[in-house]
Design an enzyme around this catalytic site. Structure first.
Site, PDB file in Angstrom:
ATOM      1  N   PHE A  12       0.873  -1.273  -0.015  1.00 16.98           N
ATOM      2  CA  PHE A  12      -0.122   0.099  -0.117  1.00 16.98           C
ATOM      3  C   PHE A  12       0.729   1.317  -0.077  1.00 16.98           C
ATOM      4  CE2 PHE A  12      -2.170   2.909   3.256  1.00 16.98           C
ATOM      5  CZ  PHE A  12      -2.826   3.771   2.472  1.00 16.98           C
ATOM      6  N   ASP A  34      10.427  -6.718  -3.493  1.00 20.32           N
ATOM      7  CA  ASP A  34       9.160  -7.078  -2.784  1.00 20.32           C
ATOM      8  C   ASP A  34       9.036  -8.668  -3.273  1.00 20.32           C
ATOM      9  OD1 ASP A  34       6.365  -5.201  -2.006  1.00 20.32           O
ATOM     10  OD2 ASP A  34       6.272  -7.542  -2.309  1.00 20.32           O
ATOM     11  N   THR A 123       6.642   3.047  12.909  1.00 16.68           N
ATOM     12  CA  THR A 123       5.172   3.315  13.146  1.00 16.68           C
ATOM     13  C   THR A 123       4.747   3.883  14.743  1.00 16.68           C
ATOM     14  OG1 THR A 123       2.941   2.085  13.657  1.00 16.68           O
ATOM     15  CG2 THR A 123       4.941   0.826  13.890  1.00 16.68           C
ATOM     16  N   ASP A 124       3.850   4.422  14.608  1.00 17.73           N
ATOM     17  CA  ASP A 124       3.568   5.222  16.031  1.00 17.73           C
ATOM     18  C   ASP A 124       3.440   4.061  16.949  1.00 17.73           C
ATOM     19  OD1 ASP A 124       1.104   4.458  14.874  1.00 17.73           O
ATOM     20  OD2 ASP A 124      -0.013   6.130  15.422  1.00 17.73           O
ATOM     21  N   GLU A 125       2.949   2.802  16.523  1.00 14.84           N
ATOM     22  CA  GLU A 125       2.421   1.774  17.467  1.00 14.84           C
ATOM     23  C   GLU A 125       3.712   1.166  18.371  1.00 14.84           C
ATOM     24  OE1 GLU A 125      -0.156  -1.192  15.602  1.00 14.84           O
ATOM     25  OE2 GLU A 125      -0.651   0.184  14.005  1.00 14.84           O
ATOM     26  N   TYR A 147       3.150  -7.206  16.125  1.00 14.44           N
ATOM     27  CA  TYR A 147       3.279  -6.365  14.873  1.00 14.44           C
ATOM     28  C   TYR A 147       4.347  -5.409  15.635  1.00 14.44           C
ATOM     29  CZ  TYR A 147       3.152  -2.329  11.925  1.00 14.44           C
ATOM     30  OH  TYR A 147       3.248  -1.159  11.176  1.00 14.44           O
ATOM     31  N   ALA A 149       5.988  -4.917  18.423  1.00 15.49           N
ATOM     32  CA  ALA A 149       7.168  -5.308  19.183  1.00 15.49           C
ATOM     33  C   ALA A 149       8.235  -5.576  18.136  1.00 15.49           C
ATOM     34  CB  ALA A 149       6.700  -6.694  19.936  1.00 15.49           C
ATOM     35  N   LYS A 151       8.373  -4.273  14.895  1.00 11.70           N
ATOM     36  CA  LYS A 151       8.634  -2.854  14.579  1.00 11.70           C
ATOM     37  C   LYS A 151       9.915  -2.105  15.515  1.00 11.70           C
ATOM     38  CE  LYS A 151       7.515  -1.234  11.029  1.00 11.70           C
ATOM     39  NZ  LYS A 151       8.123  -1.206   9.589  1.00 11.70           N
ATOM     40  N   ASN A 176      -1.571   6.046  11.653  1.00 14.29           N
ATOM     41  CA  ASN A 176      -2.335   5.313  10.605  1.00 14.29           C
ATOM     42  C   ASN A 176      -2.393   6.054   9.221  1.00 14.29           C
ATOM     43  OD1 ASN A 176      -3.106   4.099  13.331  1.00 14.29           O
ATOM     44  ND2 ASN A 176      -4.329   2.790  12.034  1.00 14.29           N
ATOM     45  N   ARG A 211      -7.363   6.505  17.030  1.00 14.30           N
ATOM     46  CA  ARG A 211      -6.363   6.610  16.191  1.00 14.30           C
ATOM     47  C   ARG A 211      -6.053   7.959  15.173  1.00 14.30           C
ATOM     48  NH1 ARG A 211      -5.716   2.740  18.712  1.00 14.30           N
ATOM     49  NH2 ARG A 211      -5.314   0.453  17.970  1.00 14.30           N
ATOM     50  N   HIS A 273      -5.733  -4.714  22.635  1.00 15.47           N
ATOM     51  CA  HIS A 273      -6.054  -3.388  21.546  1.00 15.47           C
ATOM     52  C   HIS A 273      -5.797  -2.210  22.358  1.00 15.47           C
ATOM     53  CE1 HIS A 273      -9.778  -1.878  18.963  1.00 15.47           C
ATOM     54  NE2 HIS A 273      -8.432  -1.269  18.457  1.00 15.47           N
TER      55      HIS A 273
HETATM   56  P1  NAD Z   1       1.481  -3.696   3.238  1.00 15.31           P
HETATM   57  O1  NAD Z   1       1.214  -4.693   4.163  1.00 15.31           O
HETATM   58  O2  NAD Z   1       0.341  -2.876   2.459  1.00 15.31           O
HETATM   59  O3  NAD Z   1       2.607  -3.806   2.200  1.00 15.31           O
HETATM   60  C1  NAD Z   1       3.762  -4.506   2.471  1.00 15.31           C
HETATM   61  C2  NAD Z   1       4.444  -4.900   1.385  1.00 15.31           C
HETATM   62  O4  NAD Z   1       5.837  -5.616   1.933  1.00 15.31           O
HETATM   63  C3  NAD Z   1       3.831  -5.956   0.526  1.00 15.31           C
HETATM   64  O5  NAD Z   1       4.124  -5.446  -0.781  1.00 15.31           O
HETATM   65  C4  NAD Z   1       4.678  -7.309   0.704  1.00 15.31           C
HETATM   66  O6  NAD Z   1       4.588  -8.109  -0.363  1.00 15.31           O
HETATM   67  C5  NAD Z   1       6.114  -6.656   1.040  1.00 15.31           C
HETATM   68  N1  NAD Z   1       6.582  -7.865   2.014  1.00 15.31           N
HETATM   69  C6  NAD Z   1       6.429  -8.356   3.150  1.00 15.31           C
HETATM   70  N2  NAD Z   1       7.336  -9.107   3.414  1.00 15.31           N
HETATM   71  C7  NAD Z   1       8.458  -9.207   2.737  1.00 15.31           C
HETATM   72  C8  NAD Z   1       9.688  -9.848   2.602  1.00 15.31           C
HETATM   73  N3  NAD Z   1       9.895 -10.754   3.545  1.00 15.31           N
HETATM   74  N4  NAD Z   1      10.222  -9.593   1.635  1.00 15.31           N
HETATM   75  C9  NAD Z   1      10.142  -8.490   0.614  1.00 15.31           C
HETATM   76  N5  NAD Z   1       8.664  -8.013   0.679  1.00 15.31           N
HETATM   77  C10 NAD Z   1       7.882  -8.239   1.629  1.00 15.31           C
HETATM   78  O7  NAD Z   1       1.939  -2.721   4.291  1.00 15.31           O
HETATM   79  P2  NAD Z   1       2.010  -0.933   4.263  1.00 15.31           P
HETATM   80  O8  NAD Z   1       0.719  -0.552   5.075  1.00 15.31           O
HETATM   81  O9  NAD Z   1       1.991  -0.219   2.919  1.00 15.31           O
HETATM   82  O10 NAD Z   1       3.051  -0.663   5.402  1.00 15.31           O
HETATM   83  C11 NAD Z   1       4.246  -0.371   4.677  1.00 15.31           C
HETATM   84  C12 NAD Z   1       5.348   0.209   5.790  1.00 15.31           C
HETATM   85  O11 NAD Z   1       4.817   1.171   6.836  1.00 15.31           O
HETATM   86  C13 NAD Z   1       5.365  -1.006   6.942  1.00 15.31           C
HETATM   87  O12 NAD Z   1       6.883  -1.104   7.363  1.00 15.31           O
HETATM   88  C14 NAD Z   1       4.862  -0.498   8.070  1.00 15.31           C
HETATM   89  O13 NAD Z   1       5.186  -0.926   9.357  1.00 15.31           O
HETATM   90  C15 NAD Z   1       4.544   0.933   7.928  1.00 15.31           C
HETATM   91  N6  NAD Z   1       3.655   1.721   8.522  1.00 15.31           N
HETATM   92  C16 NAD Z   1       2.310   1.398   8.041  1.00 15.31           C
HETATM   93  C17 NAD Z   1       1.128   2.230   8.610  1.00 15.31           C
HETATM   94  C18 NAD Z   1      -0.134   1.964   8.166  1.00 15.31           C
HETATM   95  O14 NAD Z   1      -1.056   2.546   8.542  1.00 15.31           O
HETATM   96  N7  NAD Z   1      -0.437   1.236   6.977  1.00 15.31           N
HETATM   97  C19 NAD Z   1       1.378   3.211   9.644  1.00 15.31           C
HETATM   98  C20 NAD Z   1       2.789   3.507   9.696  1.00 15.31           C
HETATM   99  C21 NAD Z   1       3.900   2.882   9.369  1.00 15.31           C
HETATM  100  P1  TYD Z   2      -6.257  -1.479  11.635  1.00 18.58           P
HETATM  101  O1  TYD Z   2      -6.659  -0.672  10.378  1.00 18.58           O
HETATM  102  O2  TYD Z   2      -5.898  -2.740  11.761  1.00 18.58           O
HETATM  103  O3  TYD Z   2      -4.719  -0.646  12.184  1.00 18.58           O
HETATM  104  P2  TYD Z   2      -3.967  -0.689  13.569  1.00 18.58           P
HETATM  105  O4  TYD Z   2      -4.367  -1.631  14.214  1.00 18.58           O
HETATM  106  O5  TYD Z   2      -2.559  -0.851  12.992  1.00 18.58           O
HETATM  107  O6  TYD Z   2      -4.254   0.660  14.012  1.00 18.58           O
HETATM  108  O7  TYD Z   2      -7.131  -0.966  12.816  1.00 18.58           O
HETATM  109  C1  TYD Z   2      -7.540   0.670  13.100  1.00 18.58           C
HETATM  110  C2  TYD Z   2      -8.452   0.579  14.136  1.00 18.58           C
HETATM  111  O8  TYD Z   2      -9.488   0.204  13.797  1.00 18.58           O
HETATM  112  C3  TYD Z   2      -7.819  -0.321  15.483  1.00 18.58           C
HETATM  113  O9  TYD Z   2      -8.179   0.400  16.688  1.00 18.58           O
HETATM  114  C4  TYD Z   2      -8.720  -1.560  15.279  1.00 18.58           C
HETATM  115  C5  TYD Z   2      -9.994  -1.072  14.604  1.00 18.58           C
HETATM  116  N1  TYD Z   2     -10.708  -1.988  13.680  1.00 18.58           N
HETATM  117  C6  TYD Z   2     -12.068  -2.352  13.820  1.00 18.58           C
HETATM  118  O10 TYD Z   2     -12.804  -1.876  14.620  1.00 18.58           O
HETATM  119  N2  TYD Z   2     -12.676  -3.192  13.054  1.00 18.58           N
HETATM  120  C7  TYD Z   2     -11.944  -3.964  12.105  1.00 18.58           C
HETATM  121  O11 TYD Z   2     -12.412  -4.835  11.284  1.00 18.58           O
HETATM  122  C8  TYD Z   2     -10.601  -3.673  12.010  1.00 18.58           C
HETATM  123  C9  TYD Z   2      -9.761  -4.263  11.018  1.00 18.58           C
HETATM  124  C10 TYD Z   2      -9.865  -2.802  12.756  1.00 18.58           C
END
Ligand code: NAD
Ligand code: TYD
Length: 331
Positions: A12, A34, A123-125, A147, A149, A151, A176, A211, A273
Protein backbone atom coordinates in the site's frame (compact mmCIF):
# COMPACT_ATOMS: atom_id res chain seq x y z
CA UNK A 1 20.22 11.58 -10.83
CA UNK A 2 20.40 8.65 -8.44
CA UNK A 3 19.20 5.09 -8.01
CA UNK A 4 17.10 4.39 -4.96
CA UNK A 5 15.88 1.11 -3.47
CA UNK A 6 12.31 0.84 -2.23
CA UNK A 7 11.52 -2.35 -0.32
CA UNK A 8 7.84 -3.30 -0.11
CA UNK A 9 7.11 -1.20 -3.22
CA UNK A 10 4.19 -3.43 -4.23
CA UNK A 11 2.34 -2.82 -0.95
CA UNK A 12 0.00 0.00 0.00
CA UNK A 13 2.36 2.76 1.17
CA UNK A 14 5.35 1.52 -0.85
CA UNK A 15 3.46 1.57 -4.18
CA UNK A 16 2.08 5.03 -3.49
CA UNK A 17 5.62 6.11 -2.58
CA UNK A 18 7.02 4.77 -5.88
CA UNK A 19 4.36 6.79 -7.72
CA UNK A 20 5.15 9.86 -5.65
CA UNK A 21 8.92 9.51 -6.20
CA UNK A 22 8.66 9.13 -9.97
CA UNK A 23 6.68 12.37 -10.14
CA UNK A 24 8.79 14.32 -7.65
CA UNK A 25 12.19 13.02 -8.88
CA UNK A 26 11.65 11.95 -12.51
CA UNK A 27 15.37 11.69 -13.26
CA UNK A 28 15.98 9.06 -10.57
CA UNK A 29 15.92 5.30 -11.15
CA UNK A 30 13.99 3.11 -8.76
CA UNK A 31 14.62 -0.51 -7.77
CA UNK A 32 11.74 -2.22 -5.98
CA UNK A 33 12.40 -5.32 -3.85
CA UNK A 34 9.19 -7.06 -2.83
CA UNK A 35 8.31 -10.67 -2.06
CA UNK A 36 4.70 -10.23 -3.27
CA UNK A 37 3.14 -11.77 -0.20
CA UNK A 38 -0.66 -11.72 0.10
CA UNK A 39 -0.34 -7.93 0.70
CA UNK A 40 1.65 -7.09 -2.42
CA UNK A 41 0.16 -7.93 -5.77
CA UNK A 42 1.73 -8.79 -9.10
CA UNK A 43 -0.75 -6.30 -10.55
CA UNK A 44 0.69 -3.58 -8.29
CA UNK A 45 4.17 -4.51 -9.48
CA UNK A 46 3.06 -4.44 -13.14
CA UNK A 47 1.38 -1.05 -12.66
CA UNK A 48 4.71 0.34 -11.48
CA UNK A 49 6.56 -0.73 -14.63
CA UNK A 50 8.31 2.10 -16.42
CA UNK A 51 11.65 2.96 -18.02
CA UNK A 52 13.25 3.92 -14.72
CA UNK A 53 11.78 1.18 -12.52
CA UNK A 54 13.34 -2.23 -11.93
CA UNK A 55 11.25 -4.79 -10.05
CA UNK A 56 12.90 -7.65 -8.18
CA UNK A 57 10.74 -10.29 -6.56
CA UNK A 58 12.68 -11.28 -3.46
CA UNK A 59 12.74 -11.56 0.31
CA UNK A 60 14.31 -8.86 2.49
CA UNK A 61 15.48 -11.68 4.76
CA UNK A 62 17.47 -13.23 1.88
CA UNK A 63 20.98 -11.69 1.85
CA UNK A 64 21.56 -12.52 -1.82
CA UNK A 65 18.34 -10.87 -2.99
CA UNK A 66 19.16 -7.86 -0.82
CA UNK A 67 22.73 -7.54 -2.15
CA UNK A 68 21.49 -7.74 -5.76
CA UNK A 69 18.77 -5.15 -5.17
CA UNK A 70 21.05 -2.72 -3.35
CA UNK A 71 23.77 -2.70 -5.99
CA UNK A 72 24.28 0.84 -7.33
CA UNK A 73 21.71 2.41 -4.98
CA UNK A 74 22.36 5.58 -3.06
CA UNK A 75 19.33 5.59 -0.75
CA UNK A 76 17.20 2.81 0.74
CA UNK A 77 13.56 3.32 1.74
CA UNK A 78 12.61 0.28 3.80
CA UNK A 79 8.81 -0.20 3.69
CA UNK A 80 8.64 -4.01 3.41
CA UNK A 81 7.01 -5.59 6.43
CA UNK A 82 4.28 -7.79 7.74
CA UNK A 83 1.86 -5.09 8.84
CA UNK A 84 -1.50 -6.32 10.11
CA UNK A 85 -1.87 -6.40 13.90
CA UNK A 86 -4.63 -9.06 13.79
CA UNK A 87 -2.43 -11.41 11.75
CA UNK A 88 0.46 -10.88 14.18
CA UNK A 89 -1.78 -12.18 16.97
CA UNK A 90 -2.25 -15.48 15.11
CA UNK A 91 1.21 -15.88 13.54
CA UNK A 92 3.96 -13.75 15.08
CA UNK A 93 6.86 -15.80 13.62
CA UNK A 94 6.44 -14.29 10.17
CA UNK A 95 6.57 -10.81 11.71
CA UNK A 96 9.84 -11.50 13.47
CA UNK A 97 11.37 -13.00 10.34
CA UNK A 98 10.43 -10.20 7.94
CA UNK A 99 10.40 -7.18 10.23
CA UNK A 100 13.40 -7.98 12.45
CA UNK A 101 15.65 -10.36 10.47
CA UNK A 102 14.76 -8.62 7.19
CA UNK A 103 15.76 -5.23 8.60
CA UNK A 104 19.03 -6.66 9.95
CA UNK A 105 19.86 -8.12 6.51
CA UNK A 106 19.21 -4.78 4.83
CA UNK A 107 21.25 -2.86 7.39
CA UNK A 108 24.16 -5.26 6.97
CA UNK A 109 24.09 -4.92 3.21
CA UNK A 110 23.76 -1.11 3.49
CA UNK A 111 26.83 -1.05 5.75
CA UNK A 112 28.89 -3.13 3.32
CA UNK A 113 27.82 -1.23 0.23
CA UNK A 114 28.27 2.27 1.65
CA UNK A 115 24.67 3.44 1.27
CA UNK A 116 24.36 7.23 1.74
CA UNK A 117 20.96 7.19 3.46
CA UNK A 118 18.80 4.38 4.90
CA UNK A 119 15.25 5.39 5.76
CA UNK A 120 13.53 2.99 8.15
CA UNK A 121 9.74 3.29 7.81
CA UNK A 122 8.45 2.63 11.30
CA UNK A 123 5.19 3.27 13.10
CA UNK A 124 3.58 5.13 16.00
CA UNK A 125 2.55 1.71 17.36
CA UNK A 126 6.02 1.26 18.90
CA UNK A 127 5.00 3.75 21.63
CA UNK A 128 2.01 1.63 22.62
CA UNK A 129 -1.17 3.19 23.93
CA UNK A 130 -0.74 6.87 24.84
CA UNK A 131 -3.09 7.65 27.73
CA UNK A 132 -2.73 11.45 27.65
CA UNK A 133 -1.06 14.08 25.48
CA UNK A 134 1.13 12.88 22.62
CA UNK A 135 4.29 10.79 22.21
CA UNK A 136 7.48 12.59 21.17
CA UNK A 137 10.41 10.76 19.57
CA UNK A 138 12.03 10.14 22.96
CA UNK A 139 8.92 8.56 24.50
CA UNK A 140 9.39 5.10 25.99
CA UNK A 141 8.99 2.18 23.58
CA UNK A 142 6.06 0.11 24.87
CA UNK A 143 4.77 -2.04 22.00
CA UNK A 144 1.73 -4.18 22.83
CA UNK A 145 1.18 -6.34 19.74
CA UNK A 146 3.69 -8.72 18.16
CA UNK A 147 3.56 -6.44 15.08
CA UNK A 148 4.51 -3.36 17.10
CA UNK A 149 7.17 -5.29 19.03
CA UNK A 150 8.80 -6.47 15.80
CA UNK A 151 8.87 -2.89 14.47
CA UNK A 152 10.35 -1.62 17.75
CA UNK A 153 13.03 -4.33 17.56
CA UNK A 154 13.86 -3.25 14.01
CA UNK A 155 14.12 0.39 15.15
CA UNK A 156 16.56 -0.65 17.89
CA UNK A 157 18.67 -2.56 15.37
CA UNK A 158 18.79 0.63 13.28
CA UNK A 159 19.95 2.57 16.31
CA UNK A 160 22.70 0.01 16.94
CA UNK A 161 23.95 0.27 13.32
CA UNK A 162 24.15 4.06 13.64
CA UNK A 163 26.09 3.85 16.91
CA UNK A 164 28.31 0.89 16.09
CA UNK A 165 28.95 1.24 12.36
CA UNK A 166 27.98 4.82 11.57
CA UNK A 167 25.34 3.59 9.09
CA UNK A 168 23.35 6.73 8.10
CA UNK A 169 19.88 5.62 9.19
CA UNK A 170 16.91 7.96 9.64
CA UNK A 171 13.81 6.48 11.28
CA UNK A 172 10.31 7.77 10.57
CA UNK A 173 7.33 6.82 12.73
CA UNK A 174 4.00 7.56 11.10
CA UNK A 175 0.43 7.37 12.33
CA UNK A 176 -2.33 5.32 10.61
CA UNK A 177 -2.37 5.77 6.82
CA UNK A 178 -5.32 5.66 4.42
CA UNK A 179 -5.75 6.21 0.69
CA UNK A 180 -5.97 4.26 -2.57
CA UNK A 181 -4.63 0.68 -2.89
CA UNK A 182 -4.76 -0.25 0.79
CA UNK A 183 -5.37 -3.95 1.36
CA UNK A 184 -9.00 -4.47 2.51
CA UNK A 185 -8.09 -6.06 5.84
CA UNK A 186 -7.24 -2.63 7.34
CA UNK A 187 -10.14 -0.78 8.86
CA UNK A 188 -10.78 1.98 6.29
CA UNK A 189 -10.69 -0.10 3.08
CA UNK A 190 -12.49 -2.96 4.86
CA UNK A 191 -15.32 -0.67 5.93
CA UNK A 192 -15.55 1.10 2.55
CA UNK A 193 -15.61 -2.11 0.52
CA UNK A 194 -18.10 -3.76 2.89
CA UNK A 195 -20.40 -0.74 2.52
CA UNK A 196 -20.03 -0.86 -1.28
CA UNK A 197 -21.03 -4.54 -1.10
CA UNK A 198 -24.01 -3.76 1.13
CA UNK A 199 -22.40 -5.56 4.09
CA UNK A 200 -22.17 -4.39 7.72
CA UNK A 201 -18.91 -3.01 9.17
CA UNK A 202 -17.34 -4.85 12.15
CA UNK A 203 -16.38 -2.42 14.96
CA UNK A 204 -14.10 -4.00 17.56
CA UNK A 205 -15.21 -3.67 21.19
CA UNK A 206 -17.06 -0.45 21.96
CA UNK A 207 -15.40 1.52 19.12
CA UNK A 208 -13.83 4.04 21.49
CA UNK A 209 -10.23 3.31 20.46
CA UNK A 210 -8.60 6.42 19.05
CA UNK A 211 -6.27 6.55 16.04
CA UNK A 212 -4.49 9.45 14.31
CA UNK A 213 -5.01 9.43 10.52
CA UNK A 214 -2.89 10.63 7.60
CA UNK A 215 -3.34 10.44 3.83
CA UNK A 216 -0.67 8.24 2.25
CA UNK A 217 0.49 11.10 -0.05
CA UNK A 218 1.19 13.35 2.95
CA UNK A 219 3.23 10.49 4.43
CA UNK A 220 5.22 10.19 1.17
CA UNK A 221 6.19 13.88 1.22
CA UNK A 222 7.31 13.63 4.83
CA UNK A 223 9.47 10.56 4.15
CA UNK A 224 11.07 12.32 1.19
CA UNK A 225 11.86 15.35 3.35
CA UNK A 226 13.22 13.23 6.21
CA UNK A 227 15.52 11.43 3.74
CA UNK A 228 17.00 14.72 2.52
CA UNK A 229 16.89 17.00 5.58
CA UNK A 230 16.78 14.49 8.43
CA UNK A 231 19.95 13.80 10.39
CA UNK A 232 21.40 10.28 10.61
CA UNK A 233 20.56 8.66 13.92
CA UNK A 234 17.46 10.82 14.36
CA UNK A 235 13.83 9.73 14.58
CA UNK A 236 10.98 11.76 13.05
CA UNK A 237 7.33 11.26 14.03
CA UNK A 238 4.91 11.91 11.18
CA UNK A 239 1.40 12.77 12.29
CA UNK A 240 -1.50 15.08 11.54
CA UNK A 241 -2.99 15.57 15.00
CA UNK A 242 -6.30 14.45 13.44
CA UNK A 243 -7.40 11.91 16.04
CA UNK A 244 -10.75 10.24 16.29
CA UNK A 245 -12.42 7.16 17.70
CA UNK A 246 -13.22 4.22 15.46
CA UNK A 247 -16.88 4.94 15.99
CA UNK A 248 -16.46 8.54 14.75
CA UNK A 249 -14.47 7.23 11.79
CA UNK A 250 -17.15 4.64 11.00
CA UNK A 251 -19.75 7.45 11.15
CA UNK A 252 -17.82 9.48 8.55
CA UNK A 253 -17.50 6.45 6.26
CA UNK A 254 -21.20 5.55 6.59
CA UNK A 255 -22.05 9.10 5.60
CA UNK A 256 -19.62 9.15 2.68
CA UNK A 257 -21.03 5.86 1.39
CA UNK A 258 -24.66 6.90 1.97
CA UNK A 259 -25.30 4.13 4.57
CA UNK A 260 -27.13 4.33 7.91
CA UNK A 261 -26.15 3.30 11.45
CA UNK A 262 -27.87 -0.07 11.00
CA UNK A 263 -24.69 -1.03 9.09
CA UNK A 264 -22.64 -0.96 12.32
CA UNK A 265 -21.85 -4.34 13.96
CA UNK A 266 -20.07 -4.40 17.29
CA UNK A 267 -17.87 -7.52 17.36
CA UNK A 268 -15.44 -9.13 19.81
CA UNK A 269 -12.49 -6.88 20.67
CA UNK A 270 -8.92 -7.44 19.49
CA UNK A 271 -6.75 -8.88 22.30
CA UNK A 272 -4.31 -6.26 23.64
CA UNK A 273 -6.13 -3.56 21.64
CA UNK A 274 -4.32 -0.21 22.17
CA UNK A 275 -6.77 2.43 23.32
CA UNK A 276 -5.16 5.55 21.91
CA UNK A 277 -2.36 6.60 19.55
CA UNK A 278 -1.24 10.23 19.48
CA UNK A 279 1.97 11.67 18.03
CA UNK A 280 3.88 14.86 18.70
CA UNK A 281 5.13 15.73 15.19
CA UNK A 282 6.76 19.08 15.89
CA UNK A 283 10.20 17.81 14.85
CA UNK A 284 9.26 16.97 11.23
CA UNK A 285 7.19 20.17 11.10
CA UNK A 286 10.37 22.00 12.08
CA UNK A 287 11.91 20.71 8.83
CA UNK A 288 9.07 22.41 6.92
CA UNK A 289 6.49 19.61 6.47
CA UNK A 290 2.73 20.04 6.96
CA UNK A 291 -0.07 17.65 6.00
CA UNK A 292 -2.06 19.02 3.04
CA UNK A 293 -5.02 16.66 2.76
CA UNK A 294 -7.86 17.09 5.26
CA UNK A 295 -9.49 13.90 6.58
CA UNK A 296 -12.98 14.56 5.21
CA UNK A 297 -11.65 15.39 1.75
CA UNK A 298 -9.20 12.45 1.82
CA UNK A 299 -11.88 9.97 2.88
CA UNK A 300 -14.28 11.15 0.17
CA UNK A 301 -11.54 10.74 -2.42
CA UNK A 302 -10.68 7.28 -1.02
CA UNK A 303 -14.32 6.12 -1.06
CA UNK A 304 -14.48 7.32 -4.69
CA UNK A 305 -11.30 5.36 -5.55
CA UNK A 306 -12.69 2.10 -4.15
CA UNK A 307 -15.98 2.81 -5.96
CA UNK A 308 -14.16 3.20 -9.28
CA UNK A 309 -11.74 0.32 -8.80
CA UNK A 310 -14.03 -2.54 -7.78
CA UNK A 311 -12.11 -5.09 -9.84
CA UNK A 312 -8.97 -4.34 -7.75
CA UNK A 313 -10.51 -5.26 -4.40
CA UNK A 314 -13.20 -7.71 -5.49
CA UNK A 315 -10.48 -10.02 -6.77
CA UNK A 316 -8.74 -9.85 -3.38
CA UNK A 317 -11.90 -10.28 -1.30
CA UNK A 318 -13.16 -13.25 -3.28
CA UNK A 319 -9.81 -15.08 -3.12
CA UNK A 320 -9.60 -18.23 -0.94
CA UNK A 321 -6.82 -16.80 1.28
CA UNK A 322 -8.82 -13.69 2.14
CA UNK A 323 -11.98 -15.66 2.79
CA UNK A 324 -10.26 -18.13 5.12
CA UNK A 325 -8.61 -15.21 6.97
CA UNK A 326 -11.97 -13.51 7.53
CA UNK A 327 -13.58 -16.79 8.56
CA UNK A 328 -10.89 -17.21 11.24
CA UNK A 329 -11.27 -13.60 12.38
CA UNK A 330 -14.97 -13.78 13.16
CA UNK A 331 -15.16 -17.43 14.16
P1 NAD B 1 1.43 -3.60 3.26
O1 NAD B 1 1.14 -4.78 4.14
O2 NAD B 1 0.34 -3.02 2.42
O3 NAD B 1 2.64 -3.93 2.28
C1 NAD B 1 3.79 -4.59 2.69
C2 NAD B 1 4.60 -4.96 1.46
O4 NAD B 1 5.80 -5.63 1.91
C3 NAD B 1 3.89 -5.92 0.51
O5 NAD B 1 4.05 -5.51 -0.83
C4 NAD B 1 4.58 -7.27 0.74
O6 NAD B 1 4.58 -8.11 -0.41
C5 NAD B 1 5.99 -6.81 1.12
N1 NAD B 1 6.70 -7.81 1.93
C6 NAD B 1 6.24 -8.47 3.02
N2 NAD B 1 7.18 -9.32 3.48
C7 NAD B 1 8.26 -9.19 2.67
C8 NAD B 1 9.54 -9.79 2.63
N3 NAD B 1 9.90 -10.72 3.52
N4 NAD B 1 10.41 -9.38 1.68
C9 NAD B 1 10.06 -8.44 0.75
N5 NAD B 1 8.85 -7.86 0.73
C10 NAD B 1 7.96 -8.22 1.67
O7 NAD B 1 2.04 -2.52 4.26
P2 NAD B 1 1.87 -0.93 4.32
O8 NAD B 1 0.64 -0.60 5.05
O9 NAD B 1 2.10 -0.38 2.97
O10 NAD B 1 3.10 -0.54 5.28
C11 NAD B 1 4.38 -0.26 4.73
C12 NAD B 1 5.34 0.13 5.86
O11 NAD B 1 4.82 1.27 6.56
C13 NAD B 1 5.51 -0.96 6.92
O12 NAD B 1 6.87 -0.99 7.28
C14 NAD B 1 4.64 -0.50 8.07
O13 NAD B 1 5.14 -0.97 9.30
C15 NAD B 1 4.77 1.01 7.95
N6 NAD B 1 3.62 1.77 8.48
C16 NAD B 1 2.35 1.50 8.06
C17 NAD B 1 1.29 2.26 8.53
C18 NAD B 1 -0.13 2.03 8.04
O14 NAD B 1 -1.04 2.67 8.53
N7 NAD B 1 -0.36 1.15 7.08
C19 NAD B 1 1.52 3.28 9.45
C20 NAD B 1 2.84 3.54 9.88
C21 NAD B 1 3.88 2.78 9.37
P1 TYD C 1 -6.16 -1.32 11.64
O1 TYD C 1 -6.61 -0.75 10.34
O2 TYD C 1 -6.01 -2.79 11.75
O3 TYD C 1 -4.84 -0.54 12.05
P2 TYD C 1 -3.99 -0.58 13.44
O4 TYD C 1 -4.46 -1.71 14.27
O5 TYD C 1 -2.62 -0.78 12.91
O6 TYD C 1 -4.22 0.77 14.08
O7 TYD C 1 -7.19 -0.88 12.75
C1 TYD C 1 -7.44 0.49 13.03
C2 TYD C 1 -8.43 0.54 14.19
O8 TYD C 1 -9.68 -0.02 13.77
C3 TYD C 1 -7.98 -0.28 15.39
O9 TYD C 1 -8.36 0.39 16.58
C4 TYD C 1 -8.77 -1.57 15.27
C5 TYD C 1 -10.06 -1.12 14.60
N1 TYD C 1 -10.70 -2.11 13.72
C6 TYD C 1 -12.07 -2.38 13.86
O10 TYD C 1 -12.77 -1.82 14.73
N2 TYD C 1 -12.65 -3.30 13.02
C7 TYD C 1 -11.92 -3.96 12.07
O11 TYD C 1 -12.48 -4.81 11.33
C8 TYD C 1 -10.51 -3.66 11.93
C9 TYD C 1 -9.67 -4.37 10.90
C10 TYD C 1 -9.96 -2.74 12.78
Amino acid sequence: MARILITGGAGFIGSNFVRYWRKAHPRDSVTVLDLLTYAGSRKAAEDLRGPNVRFIRGDVADPRAVATAMRGCRTVFHFAAETHVDRSIHDSGRFVRTNVLGTQRLLESARLSGIERFVMISTDEVYGSVAKGSAGEDARLAPNSPYAASKAAADLLCRSYVRTHGTPVVITRCCNNYGPRQFPEKVIPLFITNLLQGLPVPVYGDGRNVREWIHVDDHARAVDLASRKGRPGEIYNIGTGRRLSNLELAGMLLKAAGAGRESLRFVKDRPGHDLRYALDSSKIRGLGWRPRIGLREGLMETVAWYGKNRAWWRGIKSGPKYRSYVARQYR
